[in-house]
Scaffold this active site. Structure first.
Site, PDB file in Angstrom:
ATOM      1  N   ASP A  84      -0.686   0.618  -1.384  1.00  0.00           N
ATOM      2  CA  ASP A  84      -1.558   1.580  -2.066  1.00  0.00           C
ATOM      3  C   ASP A  84      -0.837   2.327  -3.179  1.00  0.00           C
ATOM      4  O   ASP A  84       0.299   2.776  -3.007  1.00  0.00           O
ATOM      5  CB  ASP A  84      -2.058   2.633  -1.060  1.00  0.00           C
ATOM      6  CG  ASP A  84      -3.455   2.327  -0.557  1.00  0.00           C
ATOM      7  OD1 ASP A  84      -4.239   1.704  -1.301  1.00  0.00           O
ATOM      8  OD2 ASP A  84      -3.756   2.706   0.590  1.00  0.00           O
ATOM      9  N   LYS A 113      -3.018  -1.556  -4.615  1.00  0.00           N
ATOM     10  CA  LYS A 113      -4.430  -1.224  -4.378  1.00  0.00           C
ATOM     11  C   LYS A 113      -4.756   0.136  -4.989  1.00  0.00           C
ATOM     12  O   LYS A 113      -3.956   1.063  -4.895  1.00  0.00           O
ATOM     13  CB  LYS A 113      -4.739  -1.227  -2.878  1.00  0.00           C
ATOM     14  CG  LYS A 113      -6.186  -0.830  -2.541  1.00  0.00           C
ATOM     15  CD  LYS A 113      -6.600  -1.237  -1.139  1.00  0.00           C
ATOM     16  CE  LYS A 113      -6.196  -0.289  -0.045  1.00  0.00           C
ATOM     17  NZ  LYS A 113      -6.754   1.085  -0.193  1.00  0.00           N
ATOM     18  N   GLU A 182     -15.023  -0.024   1.954  1.00  0.00           N
ATOM     19  CA  GLU A 182     -14.893   0.807   3.157  1.00  0.00           C
ATOM     20  C   GLU A 182     -16.188   1.556   3.460  1.00  0.00           C
ATOM     21  O   GLU A 182     -16.746   2.244   2.585  1.00  0.00           O
ATOM     22  CB  GLU A 182     -13.734   1.806   2.958  1.00  0.00           C
ATOM     23  CG  GLU A 182     -13.536   2.726   4.150  1.00  0.00           C
ATOM     24  CD  GLU A 182     -12.186   3.451   4.154  1.00  0.00           C
ATOM     25  OE1 GLU A 182     -11.334   3.197   3.271  1.00  0.00           O
ATOM     26  OE2 GLU A 182     -11.998   4.274   5.063  1.00  0.00           O
TER      27      GLU A 182
HETATM   28  O1  KIV Z   1      -5.009   3.494   3.372  1.00  0.00           O
HETATM   29  C1  KIV Z   1      -5.493   2.597   4.089  1.00  0.00           C
HETATM   30  O2  KIV Z   1      -4.984   2.280   5.177  1.00  0.00           O
HETATM   31  C2  KIV Z   1      -6.688   1.918   3.621  1.00  0.00           C
HETATM   32  C3  KIV Z   1      -7.457   1.086   4.605  1.00  0.00           C
HETATM   33  C4  KIV Z   1      -7.996   1.887   5.712  1.00  0.00           C
HETATM   34  C5  KIV Z   1      -8.464   0.237   3.942  1.00  0.00           C
HETATM   35  O3  KIV Z   1      -7.043   2.045   2.493  1.00  0.00           O
END
Ligand code: KIV
Length: 264
Positions: A84, A113, A182
């Site tokens: 992320d 992401k 989500e």
């Molecule tokens: O941060 C995360 O773990 C996520 C998932 C729950 C999709 O974005």
């Protein structure tokens, strides 16, 4: 053992083999997940809530993401790793590119992401044009939790569902290679999955997505909070490996998520 790449994910979509994804935050879990057949490990900024005990993901930093992603990439050989981009690390295309390059270089992630649609499309394009794969994230976007007014199901009205579809298409056009959806109604997620060429991985988005993701601590019953869309796969089993294998099998044979784990 062949490394999973974005090509593998696209092939899995075209052959209708479901993609099994779990969050991962450290080397010991990553090793087990890699060995038990999890296709994608997501180093989510959920680590702010799951590991740090914060109420939101907003306090997670680039250094946190690099550190945890490094632990995961050092300990997995087969799974594709997505990491992320944390809160406010992609407010402009230039800042997004600089931080995506840092994540790729310093943590060895396979993909980054980012949460958002139209408003981040230029940032997504700047990263993908630089050769770094991007996974979009739409629906419930935890980095916008205050704007959304809480953790609740998104795109319930027709106009919200249409906006979600437009954003999903725009992310694909901007070069995203994958999309996480989500907490959206199962029918909306299934429509978007068949509309897009890129794989769609759902969480609380029904069985019609191309793959599923859950927080690893939730499937092991370690989280205090229980979510409708999740399931404890350790219950009735003796080991973490067996629980993760059961999760992978349930995703692959479409028995998870059931209607009881989905939203209308
Ligand atoms: O941060 C995360 O773990 C996520 C998932 C729950 C999709 O974005």
């Amino acid at each position: 053992m062949q490394k999973i790449t974005i090509k593998t994910l696209k092939k899995m979509k075209s052959t209708k083999e479901k993609i099994a994804c779990l969050t991962s935050y450290d080397g010991s879990f990553a090793k087990i997940q890699d060995e038990t057949g999890v296709d994608v490990l997501l180093v989510g900024d959920s680590l702010g809530m799951v590991l740090h005990g914060d109420e939101t993901t907003l306090n997670v930093t680039m250094n946190n993401m690099i550190y945890h992603t490094r632990l995961v990439t050092n300990n997995c050989h087969r799974a594709l790793v997505i990491s992320d981009m944390p809160y406010k690390s992609y407010t402009s295309p230039a800042q997004a590119l600089e931080n995506a390059r840092r994540l790729a270089r310093e943590s060895n992630t396979d993909m980054v992401k980012m949460e958002g649609g139209k408003e981040i499309s230029e940032a997504v394009a700047s990263i993908t044009q630089d050769g770094i794969p991007v996974c979009g994230h739409l629906g419930l976007m935890p980095q916008s939790i205050h704007k959304l007014g809480g953790y609740r199901v998104q795109a319930k009205t027709e106009s919200e569902a249409n906006k979600l579809k437009e954003d999903a298409i725009l992310l694909q056009v901007s070069g995203a290679d994958c999309l996480v959806l989500e907490c959206v109604p199962a029918k909306v997620a299934a429509d978007i999955s068949s509309l897009l060429d890129i794989p769609v991985i759902g969480i609380g988005a029904g069985v019609g997505c191309d793959g599923q993701v859950l927080v690893v601590y939730d499937i092991l019953g370690l989280s205090e909070q229980k979510f409708k869309f999740s399931k404890n796969f350790l219950s009735g089993r003796d080991s973490i490996s067996d629980a993760i294998k059961a999760y992978v099998a349930a995703v692959k044979n479409n028995s998870f998520p059931s209607l009881s784990h989905s939203y209308e």
